[in-house]
Design a protein around this motif. Structure first.
Motif, short mmCIF file in Angstrom:
data_model
loop_
_atom_site.label_atom_id
_atom_site.label_comp_id
_atom_site.label_asym_id
_atom_site.label_seq_id
_atom_site.Cartn_x
_atom_site.Cartn_y
_atom_site.Cartn_z
N ARG A 113 0.84 -1.21 0.00
CA ARG A 113 0.00 0.00 0.00
C ARG A 113 0.86 1.25 0.00
N VAL B 43 2.43 1.69 -3.44
CA VAL B 43 1.44 2.07 -4.45
C VAL B 43 1.07 3.54 -4.30
N SER C 14 -6.41 5.57 -10.90
CA SER C 14 -7.31 4.43 -10.81
C SER C 14 -7.99 4.24 -12.16
N TYR D 207 1.01 -4.88 -9.74
CA TYR D 207 -0.14 -4.25 -9.10
C TYR D 207 -0.80 -3.30 -10.07
N VAL E 131 -4.30 -0.20 -9.90
CA VAL E 131 -5.39 0.39 -9.12
C VAL E 131 -6.61 0.38 -10.03
N THR F 91 -6.53 -1.21 -4.73
CA THR F 91 -5.22 -1.72 -5.11
C THR F 91 -5.35 -3.23 -5.31
N ASP G 224 -7.11 -3.11 -0.98
CA ASP G 224 -7.95 -2.08 -0.34
C ASP G 224 -9.39 -2.47 -0.29
#
Length: 135
Positions: free
Chosen positions: A69, A72, A79, A113, A115, A120, A135
């Motif tokens: 987290r 990121v 996003s 990863y 978003v 995430t 998340d």
């Protein structure tokens, strides 16, 4: 028959207590799911509950999730909004870009990863399957 199911559930509960204290993620989820499944459905319920619990348990420890987290957020990636439901085990839509997580973040496996829909998402780089929603 009912006492057999209850004694099986008690036995699984006692076996799972040490596991829950020393493990995290999928192992703890599997132990908890097996206990809950045994109470409801006996030995078959324990097997089904263990598999479901392992899937729900996640693959990262709490510390690893925090590191991911933090990384990121520092990257400030936008996003991506998608209409498809983002679910663990399903691949991401082809238009979603996934970014590598560098080794200095400290994960045991190499993941990417992204978003998506303000969440995430941890992705297997070979299959693009969602492995965890953080998340």
């Amino acid at each position: 028959m009912r006492s057999h199911v209850l004694s099986s559930a008690l036995l699984l509960t006692l076996a799972a207590i040490p596991l829950a204290g020393c493990q995290t993620g999928a192992a703890t989820g599997a132990a908890g799911g097996a206990v809950a499944g045994a109470v409801v459905g006996g030995p078959i319920g324990a097997a089904v509950g263990g598999v479901a619990g392992a899937a729900a348990g996640g693959i990262l420890t709490a510390e690893e999730s925090t590191r991911v987290r933090t990384y990121v957020v520092s990257q400030r990636r936008p996003s991506m909004q998608v209409t498809e439901e983002v679910v663990v085990g399903r691949p991401l839509p082809g238009r979603v870009r996934a970014y590598p997580i560098p080794s200095n973040v400290g994960l045991q496996n190499s993941y990417h990863y992204t978003v998506v829909n303000d969440q995430t998402v941890l992705v297997d780089p070979q299959t693009r399957q969602v492995v965890e929603i953080i998340d």
